[in-house]
Design a protein around this motif. Structure first.
Motif, PDB file in Angstrom:
ATOM      1  N   VAL A 420      12.728   2.540  18.856  1.00  0.00           N
ATOM      2  CA  VAL A 420      11.853   1.438  18.475  1.00  0.00           C
ATOM      3  C   VAL A 420      11.676   1.468  16.963  1.00  0.00           C
ATOM      4  O   VAL A 420      11.443   2.525  16.374  1.00  0.00           O
ATOM      5  N   THR A 421      11.790   0.310  16.332  1.00  0.00           N
ATOM      6  CA  THR A 421      11.607   0.192  14.883  1.00  0.00           C
ATOM      7  C   THR A 421      10.541  -0.840  14.593  1.00  0.00           C
ATOM      8  O   THR A 421      10.511  -1.903  15.224  1.00  0.00           O
ATOM      9  N   LEU A 422       9.656  -0.529  13.652  1.00  0.00           N
ATOM     10  CA  LEU A 422       8.645  -1.489  13.209  1.00  0.00           C
ATOM     11  C   LEU A 422       9.051  -2.047  11.858  1.00  0.00           C
ATOM     12  O   LEU A 422       9.391  -1.297  10.938  1.00  0.00           O
ATOM     13  N   GLY A 423       8.997  -3.367  11.738  1.00  0.00           N
ATOM     14  CA  GLY A 423       9.265  -4.026  10.467  1.00  0.00           C
ATOM     15  C   GLY A 423       8.037  -4.739   9.949  1.00  0.00           C
ATOM     16  O   GLY A 423       7.255  -5.298  10.738  1.00  0.00           O
ATOM     17  N   VAL A 424       7.848  -4.723   8.650  1.00  0.00           N
ATOM     18  CA  VAL A 424       6.723  -5.391   7.996  1.00  0.00           C
ATOM     19  C   VAL A 424       7.274  -6.411   7.012  1.00  0.00           C
ATOM     20  O   VAL A 424       8.139  -6.093   6.196  1.00  0.00           O
ATOM     21  N   ALA A 425       6.786  -7.641   7.105  1.00  0.00           N
ATOM     22  CA  ALA A 425       7.075  -8.674   6.110  1.00  0.00           C
ATOM     23  C   ALA A 425       5.731  -9.201   5.629  1.00  0.00           C
ATOM     24  O   ALA A 425       4.853  -9.502   6.435  1.00  0.00           O
ATOM     25  N   ALA A 426       5.550  -9.300   4.323  1.00  0.00           N
ATOM     26  CA  ALA A 426       4.237  -9.662   3.801  1.00  0.00           C
ATOM     27  C   ALA A 426       4.355 -10.480   2.534  1.00  0.00           C
ATOM     28  O   ALA A 426       5.347 -10.394   1.799  1.00  0.00           O
ATOM     29  N   ASP A 427       3.331 -11.285   2.302  1.00  0.00           N
ATOM     30  CA  ASP A 427       3.215 -11.981   1.034  1.00  0.00           C
ATOM     31  C   ASP A 427       2.957 -10.948  -0.057  1.00  0.00           C
ATOM     32  O   ASP A 427       2.065 -10.097   0.071  1.00  0.00           O
ATOM     33  N   ALA A 428       3.722 -11.003  -1.131  1.00  0.00           N
ATOM     34  CA  ALA A 428       3.645  -9.976  -2.167  1.00  0.00           C
ATOM     35  C   ALA A 428       2.281  -9.924  -2.843  1.00  0.00           C
ATOM     36  O   ALA A 428       1.860  -8.873  -3.323  1.00  0.00           O
ATOM     37  N   SER A 429       1.568 -11.048  -2.880  1.00  0.00           N
ATOM     38  CA  SER A 429       0.258 -11.057  -3.521  1.00  0.00           C
ATOM     39  C   SER A 429      -0.803 -10.377  -2.669  1.00  0.00           C
ATOM     40  O   SER A 429      -1.841  -9.952  -3.186  1.00  0.00           O
ATOM     41  N   LEU A 430      -0.550 -10.268  -1.361  1.00  0.00           N
ATOM     42  CA  LEU A 430      -1.519  -9.649  -0.457  1.00  0.00           C
ATOM     43  C   LEU A 430      -1.185  -8.185  -0.190  1.00  0.00           C
ATOM     44  O   LEU A 430      -2.062  -7.323  -0.206  1.00  0.00           O
ATOM     45  N   VAL A 431       0.076  -7.902   0.104  1.00  0.00           N
ATOM     46  CA  VAL A 431       0.524  -6.534   0.396  1.00  0.00           C
ATOM     47  C   VAL A 431       1.686  -6.229  -0.542  1.00  0.00           C
ATOM     48  O   VAL A 431       2.852  -6.470  -0.205  1.00  0.00           O
ATOM     49  N   PRO A 432       1.402  -5.718  -1.740  1.00  0.00           N
ATOM     50  CA  PRO A 432       2.473  -5.491  -2.723  1.00  0.00           C
ATOM     51  C   PRO A 432       3.493  -4.459  -2.273  1.00  0.00           C
ATOM     52  O   PRO A 432       4.662  -4.533  -2.658  1.00  0.00           O
ATOM     53  N   ASP A 433       3.067  -3.464  -1.460  1.00  0.00           N
ATOM     54  CA  ASP A 433       3.972  -2.396  -1.041  1.00  0.00           C
ATOM     55  C   ASP A 433       3.897  -2.215   0.475  1.00  0.00           C
ATOM     56  O   ASP A 433       3.103  -1.419   0.978  1.00  0.00           O
ATOM     57  N   PRO A 434       4.690  -2.955   1.241  1.00  0.00           N
ATOM     58  CA  PRO A 434       4.647  -2.836   2.699  1.00  0.00           C
ATOM     59  C   PRO A 434       5.073  -1.467   3.209  1.00  0.00           C
ATOM     60  O   PRO A 434       4.798  -1.119   4.363  1.00  0.00           O
ATOM     61  N   ARG A 435       5.717  -0.647   2.353  1.00  0.00           N
ATOM     62  CA  ARG A 435       6.096   0.702   2.765  1.00  0.00           C
ATOM     63  C   ARG A 435       4.855   1.520   3.134  1.00  0.00           C
ATOM     64  O   ARG A 435       4.911   2.385   4.008  1.00  0.00           O
ATOM     65  N   GLU A 436       3.711   1.223   2.519  1.00  0.00           N
ATOM     66  CA  GLU A 436       2.480   1.935   2.852  1.00  0.00           C
ATOM     67  C   GLU A 436       2.080   1.684   4.303  1.00  0.00           C
ATOM     68  O   GLU A 436       1.608   2.592   4.997  1.00  0.00           O
ATOM     69  N   LEU A 437       2.265   0.461   4.771  1.00  0.00           N
ATOM     70  CA  LEU A 437       1.965   0.160   6.172  1.00  0.00           C
ATOM     71  C   LEU A 437       2.914   0.907   7.099  1.00  0.00           C
ATOM     72  O   LEU A 437       2.500   1.455   8.131  1.00  0.00           O
ATOM     73  N   VAL A 438       4.187   0.936   6.756  1.00  0.00           N
ATOM     74  CA  VAL A 438       5.171   1.641   7.583  1.00  0.00           C
ATOM     75  C   VAL A 438       4.811   3.116   7.693  1.00  0.00           C
ATOM     76  O   VAL A 438       4.873   3.712   8.785  1.00  0.00           O
ATOM     77  N   GLN A 439       4.432   3.722   6.590  1.00  0.00           N
ATOM     78  CA  GLN A 439       4.037   5.132   6.624  1.00  0.00           C
ATOM     79  C   GLN A 439       2.801   5.334   7.497  1.00  0.00           C
ATOM     80  O   GLN A 439       2.682   6.340   8.209  1.00  0.00           O
ATOM     81  N   GLY A 440       1.886   4.376   7.476  1.00  0.00           N
ATOM     82  CA  GLY A 440       0.707   4.454   8.330  1.00  0.00           C
ATOM     83  C   GLY A 440       1.051   4.368   9.800  1.00  0.00           C
ATOM     84  O   GLY A 440       0.437   5.039  10.642  1.00  0.00           O
ATOM     85  N   PHE A 441       2.044   3.552  10.138  1.00  0.00           N
ATOM     86  CA  PHE A 441       2.499   3.438  11.530  1.00  0.00           C
ATOM     87  C   PHE A 441       3.071   4.762  12.020  1.00  0.00           C
ATOM     88  O   PHE A 441       2.742   5.229  13.129  1.00  0.00           O
ATOM     89  N   GLU A 442       3.919   5.372  11.218  1.00  0.00           N
ATOM     90  CA  GLU A 442       4.527   6.642  11.608  1.00  0.00           C
ATOM     91  C   GLU A 442       3.466   7.734  11.735  1.00  0.00           C
ATOM     92  O   GLU A 442       3.501   8.556  12.669  1.00  0.00           O
ATOM     93  N   ALA A 443       2.500   7.742  10.817  1.00  0.00           N
ATOM     94  CA  ALA A 443       1.418   8.726  10.892  1.00  0.00           C
ATOM     95  C   ALA A 443       0.539   8.495  12.112  1.00  0.00           C
ATOM     96  O   ALA A 443       0.054   9.443  12.739  1.00  0.00           O
ATOM     97  N   GLU A 444       0.346   7.247  12.482  1.00  0.00           N
ATOM     98  CA  GLU A 444      -0.509   6.933  13.626  1.00  0.00           C
ATOM     99  C   GLU A 444       0.127   7.388  14.939  1.00  0.00           C
ATOM    100  O   GLU A 444      -0.574   7.880  15.835  1.00  0.00           O
ATOM    101  N   LEU A 445       1.431   7.252  15.071  1.00  0.00           N
ATOM    102  CA  LEU A 445       2.105   7.745  16.274  1.00  0.00           C
ATOM    103  C   LEU A 445       1.932   9.254  16.401  1.00  0.00           C
ATOM    104  O   LEU A 445       1.687   9.776  17.504  1.00  0.00           O
ATOM    105  N   THR A 446       2.049   9.953  15.294  1.00  0.00           N
ATOM    106  CA  THR A 446       1.841  11.406  15.308  1.00  0.00           C
ATOM    107  C   THR A 446       0.407  11.735  15.704  1.00  0.00           C
ATOM    108  O   THR A 446       0.160  12.649  16.509  1.00  0.00           O
ATOM    109  N   ALA A 447      -0.555  11.011  15.163  1.00  0.00           N
ATOM    110  CA  ALA A 447      -1.957  11.259  15.478  1.00  0.00           C
ATOM    111  C   ALA A 447      -2.249  11.003  16.948  1.00  0.00           C
ATOM    112  O   ALA A 447      -3.026  11.736  17.585  1.00  0.00           O
TER     113      ALA A 447
END
Length: 461
Positions: A420-447
C-alpha cells in the motif's frame, strides 16, 4: 456527453484543474517503440474518448464529443528528461509541476510522458487525463489494462484488490444512484424554470433513493474548522508519496483490533493529519474528507465510452482523539455507518444535476464540498500480482484525482502487489512540503502497531 461527465468541465478553474494524474515507476527502462504500440492498440483504438475532443455548446446546451480530425498519437506521447539528481524527489517535483498545467482543450484531453534520467527507478511514466473522460477507478483499470502478466507480453485478466465491504452495500448504492439519475432527468424535462430553484431540482434528483435525510445532512453539516489545509489556492501544486508498505504489516494491526486493512490505513491518515496540525501549534479538530465511492462493480466490463460512475461521501476523520487505537475504533464506526448510507448516490445525483444546470446547481455542489470538507481522500485498488508494461516490470503506482470543490489537499491510497502506498498532492501555498505528511503517515503506522502490542492484543491469534 452525460450530465455527470459535463459537471467536471464546469468545475475546472486555473487553481483547481479537473485532471487525474498517475505516475508509474519501473525496475528498468521502457522501450519507446513498444510503448507507443501498446498505447495505440489498447488505449486509443479501444476507447474512442482518447481520439475525441470536447465541444462546448451554448449557455444551456450540454457539451458533446466529436472525433478530432487532426488527431495524432505522437502529439499526446512525449519524452521528458528528469532534472538532476534524477531521484524520487526530482520525480515528485516534476509531477507536482504538471498538476498546475492545464490540458489543451483543442484536442483530446490526455497526455502521457515517458520520463528518462531517473537514477532511483529504472523508468517512469506520467499520465494526465481529464476527469470528463472517466472517473478515477475506471481510469486506473484502463491504465492497468495496458500491462501484461509477463515481460514477453500477453495481457492478463484484471486482478484487482476488491475493497473489503458487504457485497450488498454496492448493490444498494448502485440501485440508489440509478434512481437518482432517472429522477434527475425527469426533473429536467419539467423545464428551465427549475434553474431558479436549485434546491427543488436537487430534491427531485434524490426522490426514491432514501436521499431526503442524506441530502438534509449534507446541506446542514457544520463548516469544517480552520486548519493548515484550508485557504485560498494558487496554481502551484506539490506532491510526495510514501515508500510501499507491506499489506501484511497493515493486516496485523487490523487483526489485533478487529479492523479491516482499509480501516487501519484511514486511521493512519487521520493520525498523520493530527500530527501535522499539532506541529503548527493548533488544537486538532475533526476534519471531513470527501471520499469517492465506486458505483460501477469491478466485475463489470469497462464501457468503451468510459464516463463517470461514482458518488461521494463525507467522512469525518477523528483528529480530536489522541490515542491511536481509540482513533482507529472511532474511524471504523464512522466508516461502517457511511457504508449503510445513501449519501454516495445522493452526491452522484448532485453531480448529474450540476451537469444539467451549468450555474446554480453546480455552484451549490462545489460550495458543499468547499465549506464542509478539507480534503479529498481516494482509495484505488490495483493488481494483486506484479505486472509489466512494454517489457518493464512495474514497481509502483501513485494516482490522484482532482481536488474538486476548491480543496487544497488530496490524499490517495493505492494498493499493488501486496503493498500500500500513500500519495499526497497539495496546494503549495497551504502545504509547502508534503513530505512532512508522508513521514507522519509512516510514523503513525508504527505507533499503531506499538499500541496494539502494548494493549496486549495478539495480531496473529
Amino acid at each position: 456527453m452525460t450530465s455527470a461527465d459535463a459537471a467536471w468541465l464546469q468545475m475546472e478553474e486555473p487553481t483547481s484543474l479537473m485532471v487525474i494524474t498517475a505516475v508509474l515507476w519501473f525496475d528498468g527502462p521502457l522501450d519507446w517503440e513498444r510503448l507507443t504500440e501498446v498505447v495505440r492498440e489498447r488505449l486509443v483504438e479501444r476507447y474512442p474518448r482518447f481520439r475525441q475532443r470536447v465541444v462546448k455548446s451554448g449557455l444551456l446546451g450540454t457539451p458533446h464529443w466529436e472525433d478530432d480530425p487532426g488527431f495524432q498519437l505522437e502529439a499526446h506521447l512525449r519524452r521528458t528528461k528528469l532534472p538532476a539528481p534524477g531521484n524520487r524527489a526530482a520525480l515528485e517535483a516534476l509531477v507536482g509541476e504538471s498538476m498546475g498545467t492545464s490540458l489543451d482543450f483543442s484536442r483530446p484531453l490526455w497526455e502521457l510522458h515517458l520520463i528518462d534520467g531517473s537514477q532511483e527507478v529504472g523508468g517512469a511514466l506520467l499520465m494526465r487525463v481529464h476527469h470528463v473522460i472517466a472517473d478515477g477507478i475506471s481510469l486506473a483499470r484502463v491504465l492497468l489494462s495496458l500491462t501484461d502478466e509477463h515481460a514477453s507480453g500477453g495481457a492478463g485478466r484484471e486482478l484487482f484488490e476488491e475493497e473489503e465491504r458487504n457485497p450488498g452495500t454496492l448493490v444498494r448504492l448502485l440501485r440508489g444512484a440509478q434512481t437518482v439519475v432517472g429522477s434527475t432527468r425527469a426533473a429536467w424535462k419539467r423545464g428551465a424554470e427549475l434553474l431558479a430553484e436549485p434546491i427543488q431540482l436537487m430534491d427531485l434528483a434524490v426522490e426514491g433513493a432514501r436521499g431526503a435525510s442524506a441530502m438534509s445532512r449534507l446541506l446542514t453539516l457544520m463548516h469544517d474548522p480552520p486548519s493548515p489545509f484550508r485557504g485560498p489556492l494558487g496554481v502551484e501544486k506539490r506532491v510526495a508519496w510514501s515508500s510501499p508498505v507491506p499489506v501484511g504489516k497493515v493486516r496485523e494491526i487490523g487483526h489485533g483490533t478487529g479492523s479491516t486493512v482499509n480501516d487501519v490505513v484511514m486511521a493512519a491518515v487521520a493520525g498523520m493529519l493530527r500530527r501535522y496540525v499539532q506541529a503548527r501549534g493548533q488544537a486538532p479538530e475533526d476534519l471531513r474528507a470527501v471520499v469517492p465511492v465506486n458505483l460501477r462493480p469491478l466485475s463489470e466490463p469497462i464501457p468503451r465510452e468510459l464516463g463517470n460512475r461514482f458518488g461521494m461521501v463525507f467522512l469525518p476523520l477523528p483528529l480530536g482523539l489522541g490515542e491511536p487505537l481509540e482513533r482507529l475504533w472511532e474511524l471504523k464506526r464512522r466508516m461502517d455507518r457511511l457504508k449503510r448510507s445513501p449519501e454516495a448516490a445522493v452526491m452522484f445525483g448532485m453531480l448529474t444535476a450540476a451537469g444539467m444546470a451549468p450555474t446554480a446547481v453546480e455552484r451549490v455542489a462545489v460550495e458543499v464540498m468547499r465549506k464542509k470538507a478539507s480534503l479529498v481522500l481516494t482509495n484505488v485498488p490495483g493488481p494483486r500480482r506484479p505486472v509489466y508494461l512494454a517489457g518493464a516490470k512495474l514497481s509502483g503506482v501513485m494516482f490522484w484525482v482532482p481536488m474538486a470543490g476548491r480543496l487544497g489537499l488530496g490524499l490517495s491510497i493505492f494498493s499493488y502487489s501486496g503493498h500500500v502506498t500513500l500519495g499526497v498532492a497539495a496546494d503549495a501555498s497551504l502545504v509547502p512540503d508534503p513530505r512532512e505528511l508522508v513521514q507522519g503517515f509512516e510514523a503513525e503506522l508504527t505507533a499503531m502497531a506499538e499500541a496494539v502490542k502494548a494493549a496486549g492484543h495478539s495480531p496473529l491469534h
